[in-house]
Write an enzyme that holds these catalytic residues in place. Structure first.
Site, PDB file in Angstrom:
ATOM      1  NE  ARG A  75     -37.716   4.810 -37.039  1.00 30.72           N
ATOM      2  CZ  ARG A  75     -38.925   4.208 -37.101  1.00 30.72           C
ATOM      3  NH1 ARG A  75     -39.487   3.699 -36.006  1.00 30.72           N
ATOM      4  NH2 ARG A  75     -39.561   4.115 -38.239  1.00 30.72           N
ATOM      5  CE1 TYR A 132     -21.110  19.233 -23.696  1.00 31.81           C
ATOM      6  CE2 TYR A 132     -23.171  18.025 -23.897  1.00 31.81           C
ATOM      7  CZ  TYR A 132     -22.178  18.810 -24.459  1.00 31.81           C
ATOM      8  OH  TYR A 132     -22.257  19.159 -25.778  1.00 31.81           O
ATOM      9  CG  ASP A 177     -22.448  11.757 -18.989  1.00 29.62           C
ATOM     10  OD1 ASP A 177     -21.378  11.145 -19.222  1.00 29.62           O
ATOM     11  OD2 ASP A 177     -22.892  12.641 -19.741  1.00 29.62           O
ATOM     12  CE  LYS A 220     -17.492  14.443 -26.681  1.00 34.09           C
ATOM     13  NZ  LYS A 220     -18.739  14.707 -26.008  1.00 34.09           N
TER      14      LYS A 220
HETATM   15  C1  LIG Z   1     -19.924  14.435 -20.257  1.00 29.38           C
HETATM   16  C2  LIG Z   1     -20.654  14.541 -21.541  1.00 29.38           C
HETATM   17  N1  LIG Z   1     -21.883  14.000 -21.636  1.00 29.38           N
HETATM   18  C3  LIG Z   1     -22.591  14.088 -22.773  1.00 29.38           C
HETATM   19  C4  LIG Z   1     -22.104  14.729 -23.878  1.00 29.38           C
HETATM   20  C5  LIG Z   1     -22.955  14.807 -25.113  1.00 29.38           C
HETATM   21  O1  LIG Z   1     -22.524  13.861 -26.029  1.00 29.38           O
HETATM   22  P1  LIG Z   1     -22.690  13.999 -27.627  1.00 29.38           P
HETATM   23  O2  LIG Z   1     -21.877  15.158 -28.042  1.00 29.38           O
HETATM   24  O3  LIG Z   1     -22.211  12.690 -28.114  1.00 29.38           O
HETATM   25  O4  LIG Z   1     -24.140  14.219 -27.887  1.00 29.38           O
HETATM   26  C6  LIG Z   1     -20.828  15.286 -23.838  1.00 29.38           C
HETATM   27  C7  LIG Z   1     -20.290  15.983 -25.047  1.00 29.38           C
HETATM   28  O5  LIG Z   1     -19.428  16.800 -24.960  1.00 29.38           O
HETATM   29  C8  LIG Z   1     -20.087  15.208 -22.639  1.00 29.38           C
HETATM   30  O6  LIG Z   1     -18.855  15.726 -22.555  1.00 29.38           O
END
Ligand SMILES: Cc1ncc(COP(=O)(O)O)c(C=O)c1O
Lengths: 268, 431
Positions: free
Chosen positions: B60, B113, B185, B210
């Site tokens: 973990r 997002y 991000d 992604k």
């Molecule tokens: C820009 C962005 N940040 C964060 C996330 C969240 O990631 P996860 O789906 O791996 O939890 C996504 C998912 O679509 C995303 O496109």
């Protein structure tokens, strides 16, 4: 923790164990000195361990480095005198653990302030530490290239690939960030001071306290052979050689350095 | 002038964080499918639990396969370390929960997002952490929204879904002027196209799900610690700069300095919240990272072909990709993204919501699903899926029209992608 030396605040990591508790004097006092452009955190694999293994560990930020007050001091001799003042402030002779520039400081302190130094553990050192002119120029200009160059040279070739003993961390990335965030001017001053210091062999010849040298065979900043003049003249030296370590054994081989420290303190 | 002695980006994508296994000689990264690790001695165990010595004790908290991915991503981003998480969402939560406390405040870009927006806008307030959302193109708006209790500035390097290009250096300057860290991000950019730490960002978060993973086979996230932010300077970050009872009074800034954030995120965050990545997922995601440079270059080339095709198509009312001259950040992108501003774009179809629906139903090669950054071309209609929780006003503020189609351009032959899209566009216009 913080304490004052010559009216200036000194910052140090102690593994979160107070160094002035009731049982304190029963535990050896270990003063850890970092190298050029670095700070106390180069010892993070040893400080906390020592503090929880019957020692008082004080990994200082040298003046003007890390979180200690400036100004930075301009010569190895001044820093050696500062170590004596630190020992006095902490209440006793100290076992000095020094890396690179910190190893020079330890040698000089043990030679010229012998009452303040109980013993020495030195790593990443040679009798001389010439500095590549491009590194000195970048450091003088506070160009981040200096941190990049040092981070690349500091560690053994294995660290080009990585596999940090601390999961998830990158050793070269961490070293680069430590150097890059050091206050402006400090790295250039430190490197110039290391290059100018020519007293290492004489200081070593004058050392009488127990000494352990931890030497990386793949050290590119102070190659193994550059340490030989010191090994030859040190009267009571024990030498621990590491086949794959570079200039920073305390990060690259933390387990070996911890046991070298334990062995050293047991005999010192 | 001498050059720094380290491997270059493409080499590190393949090698950083790993050397061949010393006992077996395995060249590939082994999957260490184990929950736990035997201790050498009682003293060794105590040292591991007390952060005196480092190593693995329970998966973990850390795992050798996951650690390779962490070190590799930290290396590619130019950080000091990284903590991988079970998902991108878990990564954002880990960063927020490690840095902030109840009563603290975030200033975030409004073009993020939908899931991140939900977390900050709806869920974190239940734990006393609130967020003000601002226009990512306006550094003054970030500055104006910062309050005494603000502790974090957050934005996406390439926004969602308008591909708003963050001027990382400008926003970092605003954050730093207020003694705050900038977390970004950077999922859409990947370190191949943009390394935010080099521009002043302090924390880089990815949905590794992604482009980094690249094959759409595993969910994962990462928090990369830039290591340059001074957490102790202003007394604003007690989780990092004050003694913590969880490890015998440790103060993370004092003991770990530049590594304070990543050490706390693992030692507290993974230990207590438990949002760790599995070793098998780390292995899958590593296979992707190995070819990141090759894939991203092709993603970008294909995207430029698709943008050209859409630009010339009668059924398309507008295109939003930074490579297109109509994009508000076209020039900024040319400066910050010399290798291209990613493979995600959006466009509008003449005929609004209905035409959009017909388009989605007519694509054959492109897959209609809720993901981006797969090797395969993906399409979605955000208004009815990823962003459906947002009110009409919030949707408009986030720049999402009802006719908007989002496209994640894959690695297929670009002619096939273009043929598929133009066929679907023609179908969209037949009422
Ligand atoms: C820009 C962005 N940040 C964060 C996330 C969240 O990631 P996860 O789906 O791996 O939890 C996504 C998912 O679509 C995303 O496109």
């Amino acid at each position: 923790m913080r304490f004052d030396v010559d009216g200036r605040s000194v910052h140090a990591a102690t593994g979160a164990v107070p160094v002035d508790g009731t049982d304190a004097t029963a535990r050896p006092l270990v003063l850890l000195l970092h190298g050029a452009g670095m700070d106390r955190t180069v010892w993070s694999q040893q400080t906390r361990w020592l503090a929880h293994h019957d020692a008082r560990a004080v990994a200082v930020d040298l003046p003007g480095h890390g979180r200690s007050d400036g100004p930075p001091l301009g010569s190895i001799a001044e820093l050696a005198a500062w170590v004596a003042a630190v020992a006095e402030a902490l209440g006793g002779p100290v076992h000095v653990v020094g890396h690179s520039m910190g190893a020079f400081i330890g040698l000089e302190a043990a030679a010229h302030h012998a009452d303040s130094v109980a013993s020495l553990v030195l790593m990443g050192l040679g009798a001389a530490m010439p500095v590549h002119p491009d590194l000195q120029a970048a450091a003088d200009a506070d160009d981040p290239l200096a941190a990049d160059l040092m981070a690349g040279w500091m560690h053994g070739p294995d660290q080009k690939f990585g596999v940090n003993p601390t999961p998830g961390m990158t050793m070269t990335g961490t070293s680069r960030a430590v150097i890059e965030t050091s206050p402006d001017g400090v790295l250039g001053l430190d490197l110039a001071m290391c290059a100018a210091y020519d007293g290492a062999a004489d200081a070593a010849a004058a050392v009488t306290c127990p000494t352990t040298l931890v030497l990386g065979r793949l050290d590119r900043m102070t190659p193994r052979r550059a340490a030989q003049p010191i090994v030859d003249v040190l009267a009571h030296a024990m030498v621990v050689e590491l086949a794959t370590a570079g200039h920073a054994p305390m990060m690259e081989e933390p387990d070996v350095v911890r046991s070298a420290l334990a062995d050293h303190l047991a005999r010192a | 002038m001498v050059e720094p002695d380290h491997h270059r980006f493409d080499t590190r994508a393949l090698h950083a964080g790993q050397r061949p296994d010393p006992t077996t000689g395995s060249r590939a990264v082994p999957i260490h499918q184990t929950t736990s690790y035997v201790f050498d001695s009682v003293d060794h165990a105590a040292g591991l639990f007390n952060l005196e010595v480092s190593g693995h004790l329970y998966s973990r908290i850390s795992n050798p396969t996951v650690a390779v991915l962490e070190e590799r991503l930290a290396s590619l981003e130019g950080g000091v370390g990284a903590v991988c998480t079970s998902s991108g969402q878990a990564a954002l939560h880990l960063a927020v929960a490690t840095i902030l406390n109840a009563g603290d405040h975030v200033v975030a870009s409004r073009n993020i997002y939908g899931g991140s927006h939900n977390l900050l806008n709806l869920t974190m307030p239940r734990f006393g952490i609130t967020t003000t959302f601002v226009d990512p193109r306006d550094p003054d708006a970030f500055s104006a929204a910062i309050r005494p209790e603000t502790r974090l500035v957050f934005a996406e390097t390439l926004g969602n879904p308008g591909i708003e290009v963050l001027d990382v250096a400008a926003i970092a300057e605003v954050a730093h002027a207020h003694g705050l860290p900038l977390a970004v991000d950077s999922t859409f950019a990947t370190p191949y196209l943009m390394r935010p730490i080099e521009h002043g960002a302090d924390i880089v978060i990815h949905s590794v799900t992604k482009f980094l993973g690249g094959h759409g086979v595993a969910i994962g996230g990462v928090v990369v610690d830039g290591g340059r932010f001074d957490w102790a300077a202003g007394g604003k970050f007690p989780t990092l700069s004050e003694p913590y009872d969880g490890y015998h009074g440790i103060t993370f800034t004092e003991e770990f300095g530049t590594a304070a954030l990543s050490m706390r995120a693992r030692a507290e965050g993974l230990r207590d919240f438990g949002g760790c990545m599995s070793p098998a997922n780390a292995f899958y995601l590593l296979q992707g990272v190995e070819t990141l440079p090759l894939r991203m270059a092709r993603h970008v080339d294909n995207t430029h072909r698709v943008v050209e095709m859409l630009d010339a198509h009668d059924a398309v009312s507008w295109i939003s990709h930074p490579s297109h001259p109509s994009h508000p950040d076209h020039e900024l992108a040319a400066r910050l993204y010399p290798n291209g501003a990613g493979a995600i774009l959006s466009f509008g179809v003449h005929g609004g919501r209905e035409a959009g629906r017909r388009f989605i139903e007519a694509v054959g090669l492109a897959s209609h699903l809720a993901n981006v950054g797969d090797a395969k071309t993906l399409v979605i209609h955000p208004g009815s899926t990823t962003h459906q929780q947002m009110s009409a006003d919030d949707l408009a503020a986030a720049g999402i029209g009802e006719e908007l189609i989002r496209l994640s351009v894959g690695l297929e032959d670009p002619d096939d992608i273009c043929d598929d899209l133009s066929r679907a566009l023609r179908a969209s216009q037949k009422a």
